[in-house]
Write a protein that holds these residues in place. Structure first.
Motif, mmCIF file in Angstrom:
data_model
loop_
_atom_site.group_PDB
_atom_site.id
_atom_site.type_symbol
_atom_site.label_atom_id
_atom_site.label_comp_id
_atom_site.label_asym_id
_atom_site.label_seq_id
_atom_site.Cartn_x
_atom_site.Cartn_y
_atom_site.Cartn_z
ATOM 1 N N LEU A 73 0.835 -1.205 0.000
ATOM 2 C CA LEU A 73 0.000 0.000 0.000
ATOM 3 C C LEU A 73 0.875 1.262 0.000
ATOM 4 C CD1 LEU A 73 -2.951 0.936 0.182
ATOM 5 C CD2 LEU A 73 -2.707 0.968 2.667
ATOM 6 N N HIS A 74 1.914 1.219 0.815
ATOM 7 C CA HIS A 74 2.856 2.336 0.898
ATOM 8 C C HIS A 74 3.453 2.611 -0.482
ATOM 9 C CE1 HIS A 74 6.599 4.433 2.276
ATOM 10 N NE2 HIS A 74 5.770 4.926 3.177
ATOM 11 N N ALA A 75 3.890 1.531 -1.155
ATOM 12 C CA ALA A 75 4.485 1.690 -2.485
ATOM 13 C C ALA A 75 3.461 2.281 -3.455
ATOM 14 C CB ALA A 75 5.001 0.344 -2.994
ATOM 15 N N ILE A 76 2.234 1.801 -3.408
ATOM 16 C CA ILE A 76 1.215 2.281 -4.360
ATOM 17 C C ILE A 76 0.968 3.783 -4.189
ATOM 18 C CG2 ILE A 76 -1.238 2.148 -5.005
ATOM 19 C CD1 ILE A 76 -1.081 -0.880 -4.423
ATOM 20 N N VAL A 77 0.805 4.246 -2.952
ATOM 21 C CA VAL A 77 0.529 5.680 -2.792
ATOM 22 C C VAL A 77 1.744 6.532 -3.165
ATOM 23 C CG1 VAL A 77 -1.270 5.294 -1.062
ATOM 24 C CG2 VAL A 77 1.020 5.884 -0.296
ATOM 25 N N ARG A 78 2.937 5.982 -2.965
ATOM 26 C CA ARG A 78 4.140 6.723 -3.372
ATOM 27 C C ARG A 78 4.247 6.761 -4.898
ATOM 28 N NH1 ARG A 78 7.418 8.698 -2.642
ATOM 29 N NH2 ARG A 78 9.352 7.997 -1.773
ATOM 30 N N TYR A 79 3.971 5.642 -5.554
ATOM 31 C CA TYR A 79 4.024 5.607 -7.023
ATOM 32 C C TYR A 79 2.998 6.561 -7.623
ATOM 33 C CZ TYR A 79 7.192 1.695 -7.984
ATOM 34 O OH TYR A 79 8.295 0.893 -8.130
ATOM 35 N N LEU A 80 1.828 6.623 -7.006
ATOM 36 C CA LEU A 80 0.774 7.493 -7.535
ATOM 37 C C LEU A 80 1.066 8.959 -7.229
ATOM 38 C CD1 LEU A 80 -2.402 5.464 -6.486
ATOM 39 C CD2 LEU A 80 -1.586 5.820 -8.831
ATOM 40 N N ASP A 81 2.038 9.186 -6.333
ATOM 41 C CA ASP A 81 2.373 10.528 -5.875
ATOM 42 C C ASP A 81 1.157 11.238 -5.289
ATOM 43 O OD1 ASP A 81 3.907 12.748 -5.331
ATOM 44 O OD2 ASP A 81 3.624 13.643 -7.322
ATOM 45 N N ILE A 82 0.398 10.482 -4.469
ATOM 46 C CA ILE A 82 -0.738 11.124 -3.803
ATOM 47 C C ILE A 82 -0.392 11.442 -2.348
ATOM 48 C CG2 ILE A 82 -2.427 10.024 -5.326
ATOM 49 C CD1 ILE A 82 -3.152 8.148 -3.025
ATOM 50 N N SER A 83 0.748 10.930 -1.867
ATOM 51 C CA SER A 83 1.164 11.200 -0.486
ATOM 52 C C SER A 83 2.659 10.981 -0.387
ATOM 53 C CB SER A 83 0.464 10.226 0.470
ATOM 54 O OG SER A 83 1.002 10.346 1.778
ATOM 55 N N ASP A 84 3.334 11.719 0.510
ATOM 56 C CA ASP A 84 4.748 11.383 0.708
ATOM 57 C C ASP A 84 4.857 10.167 1.632
ATOM 58 O OD1 ASP A 84 4.614 12.283 3.352
ATOM 59 O OD2 ASP A 84 5.346 14.276 2.833
ATOM 60 N N ALA A 85 3.749 9.828 2.297
ATOM 61 C CA ALA A 85 3.673 8.606 3.105
ATOM 62 C C ALA A 85 4.816 8.485 4.111
ATOM 63 C CB ALA A 85 3.604 7.370 2.203
ATOM 64 N N ASN A 86 5.274 9.618 4.608
ATOM 65 C CA ASN A 86 6.356 9.631 5.594
ATOM 66 C C ASN A 86 5.811 9.193 6.959
ATOM 67 O OD1 ASN A 86 8.156 10.474 7.636
ATOM 68 N ND2 ASN A 86 9.094 11.926 6.211
ATOM 69 N N MET A 87 6.236 8.030 7.415
ATOM 70 C CA MET A 87 5.651 7.475 8.641
ATOM 71 C C MET A 87 6.061 8.260 9.881
ATOM 72 S SD MET A 87 5.721 3.405 7.912
ATOM 73 C CE MET A 87 4.400 2.863 8.991
ATOM 74 N N GLN A 88 7.315 8.752 9.893
ATOM 75 C CA GLN A 88 7.763 9.526 11.063
ATOM 76 C C GLN A 88 6.961 10.802 11.215
ATOM 77 O OE1 GLN A 88 10.472 7.899 9.285
ATOM 78 N NE2 GLN A 88 10.105 6.445 10.938
ATOM 79 N N GLU A 89 6.628 11.417 10.096
ATOM 80 C CA GLU A 89 5.881 12.685 10.161
ATOM 81 C C GLU A 89 4.382 12.451 10.234
ATOM 82 O OE1 GLU A 89 7.121 15.189 6.917
ATOM 83 O OE2 GLU A 89 9.178 15.311 7.668
ATOM 84 N N GLY A 90 3.972 11.190 10.281
ATOM 85 C CA GLY A 90 2.553 10.889 10.444
ATOM 86 C C GLY A 90 1.728 10.980 9.175
ATOM 87 N N SER A 91 2.360 10.922 8.005
ATOM 88 C CA SER A 91 1.545 10.959 6.783
ATOM 89 C C SER A 91 1.070 9.581 6.342
ATOM 90 C CB SER A 91 2.258 11.607 5.603
ATOM 91 O OG SER A 91 3.335 12.355 5.975
ATOM 92 N N PHE A 92 1.402 8.542 7.104
ATOM 93 C CA PHE A 92 0.948 7.184 6.796
ATOM 94 C C PHE A 92 0.779 6.490 8.147
ATOM 95 C CE2 PHE A 92 1.491 2.729 5.483
ATOM 96 C CZ PHE A 92 0.939 2.661 4.225
#
Ligand code: ADP
Ligand code: MG
Ligand code: ZN
Length: 475
Positions: free
Chosen positions: A170-189
């Motif tokens: 899931l993380h890879a998919i949202v990053r590939y789509l460029d819909i989120s930076d999905a940075n877990m430390q910053e709480g975006s995922f």
């Protein structure tokens, strides 16, 4: 007694739009407290929300990427609860009709593909943050109104490993789509994990507990393992009914334990009702034909075919779009795909991981890595030499590859005439051993190689040394 684990995951993905979901405040991270606010996201009376078109677009891209049904018309609802970081007293979310429904993604389990259902993905606004200080707390509303996509899986996962595989995909998919930076430390995922355990063969699910907001893959696995063991112990001790109750728990990464935070609220507690301030959301027609970039599964298959990579290697290289791109740049510079794979996955990533540097900030560019590999291929340096060159380039990124080779004195001697001279010298000095060799003690070959390498101070091209020695001794 054998047990079966059941896991379903809820993931909150912060969409990387420039502005918030219902106002035009910026979403930039790390600003001074309450700088990114306005009457709408402060929840002031009379201020009205206006839907952010980009957030809708990103939700639709996601839905299409997971083969989901996109609802052309969806409804925003108010989810009512009181908390200081929620100034309106309700969160705008989607309840009965989410924008995305019935999707799927695939994970690999024991070498086989397994389908994991995605029940829904809905748009909602993030809350602010309470910051607790000694004796008092303050509220920062910069994050309030940041667009979130909440992605809810079916309870299809059967182990903590499957849960992690799902999250990574899931993380890879949202990053590939460029819909989120999905940075877990910053709480975006952010992940909420629901887990229950049932005796094998039992039809009904066991009692689920929800573990809230865990911010790394490692901690998610630990939290799940802890919970699974707690449930199994309770079954074994005959205390399951009392010990395992439907509730929300928190994971403590210092102790590796979970503890009860609160009883689980039911949706009726939230008094959901359609938000009268927002019209039903209608998806613009053109969002259905926007191009979808190559996704992780496709890219992995292509890497296996085009570059003849093993499934595992192709998986590593395509886990992040930037890494895949880096790899293709190295290969594109005219390097053998297998060499590119091992130098990137093992040598470069190993060095970057040690220093916690992301591939996007690698001091060694794809072009330079390609150049190092070419110097190995054309025998200017040995494999061992290449490692020293990479170390040097990590420390001194301004150096060109050939300068680093020069500085380290690693240039191999590849002139056959020069090597032949060294070989002859060694054989002359060791007349007795040459005699023994020719009388059948062929083990001595290694000794001669060693002597020539020593004479060249390690710089002679070993393959040439072998060749020339062979002709001199046997020929
Ligand atoms: P809530 O918002 O109350 O947490 P949702 O229905 O939105 O409820 O999400 C529930 C999540 O829990 C889903 O991911 C679902 O797959 C999962 N789930 C439901 N029942 C179980 C169960 N018995 N064991 C493990 N996970 C479960
Ligand atoms: Mg939940
Ligand atoms: Zn605002």
């Amino acid at each position: 007694m054998e047990y079966e684990v059941v896991i379903g995951l809820e993931v909150h993905v912060q969409l990387n739009t420039k502005t918030k979901i219902f106002c035009s405040c910026p979403t930039s991270f790390g600003e001074r407290e309450n700088l990114n606010t306005c009457p709408v996201c402060l929840g002031l009376p009379g201020a009205l929300p206006v839907m952010n078109r980009e957030a809708v677009k990103k939700a639709v891209l996601f839905g299409r990427a997971i083969n989901a049904k996109i609802n052309k018309r969806s409804i925003f609802a108010r989810k009512n609860y009181f908390y200081p970081d929620l100034p309106k007293g309700y969160q705008i979310s989607q309840f009965e009709i989410p924008i995305v429904e019935n999707g799927e993604l695939f994970i690999e389990v024991d070498g086989e593909e397994k389908r994991i259902g995605i029940t829904r993905a809905h748009l909602e606004e993030d809350a602010g943050k309470n910051i607790h200080r000694e004796g008092y707390s303050v509220v920062d509303l910069n994050r309030a109104g940041t667009p979130l996509l909440e992605i809810v899986s079916e309870p299809d996962l059967r182990s903590s490993d499957e849960a992690i595989a799902y999250l990574k995909k899931l993380h890879a998919i949202v990053r590939y789509l460029d819909i989120s930076d999905a940075n877990m430390q910053e709480g975006s995922f952010r992940v909420d994990a629901n887990v229950s355990v049932r005796p094998k063969g039992q039809k009904e699910f066991g009692t689920r507990v929800e573990i809230k907001n865990i911010n790394s893959f490692k901690f998610i696995k630990q939290a799940l393992e802890y919970e699974i063991e707690r449930h199994i112990d309770a079954y074994e001790d005959g205390t399951y009914q009392e010990e395992v109750v439907q509730e929300t728990r928190l994971f403590n990464s210092r102790t590796g334990e979970t503890r009860s935070m609160r009883g689980k609220e039911e949706s009726a507690d939230y008094r959901y009702f359609p938000d009268p301030d927002l019209l039903p959301l209608e998806v613009p027609e053109e969002f259905f034909s926007l191009p979808i970039p190559e996704l992780p599964d496709e890219k992995r298959r292509r890497f296996m075919e085009e570059y003849k990579l093993k499934p595992y290697d192709a998986g590593v290289l395509t886990a992040e779009p930037e890494l895949a791109q880096f790899y293709e740049e190295v290969v594109g510079a005219g390097v053998d795909p297998q060499m590119a794979n091992s130098y990137l996955s093992v040598e470069l990533l190993g060095r970057l991981n040690k220093k916690n540097i992301p591939i996007t900030e690698s001091p060694i560019s794809a072009q330079k890595l390609a150049q190092v590999i070419k110097r190995v291929a054309d025998k200017t340096i040995s494999g061992a030499g290449a490692k020293k060159v990479l170390d040097k380039l990590m420390e001194e990124p301004q150096l060109e590859v050939d300068e680093a080779i020069e500085k380290l004195g690693l240039k191999q001697i590849s002139d056959p005439a020069v090597i032949e001279e060294m070989v002859e010298e060694v054989l002359e000095k060791n007349g007795d051993k040459v005699e023994q060799y020719r009388n059948g003690k062929t083990k001595l070959f290694g000794y001669f190689v060693g002597q020539v390498m020593k004479a060249s101070r390690g710089k002679a091209n070993p393959q040439l040394v072998n060749q020339i020695l062979k002709t001199k001794l046997d020929g």
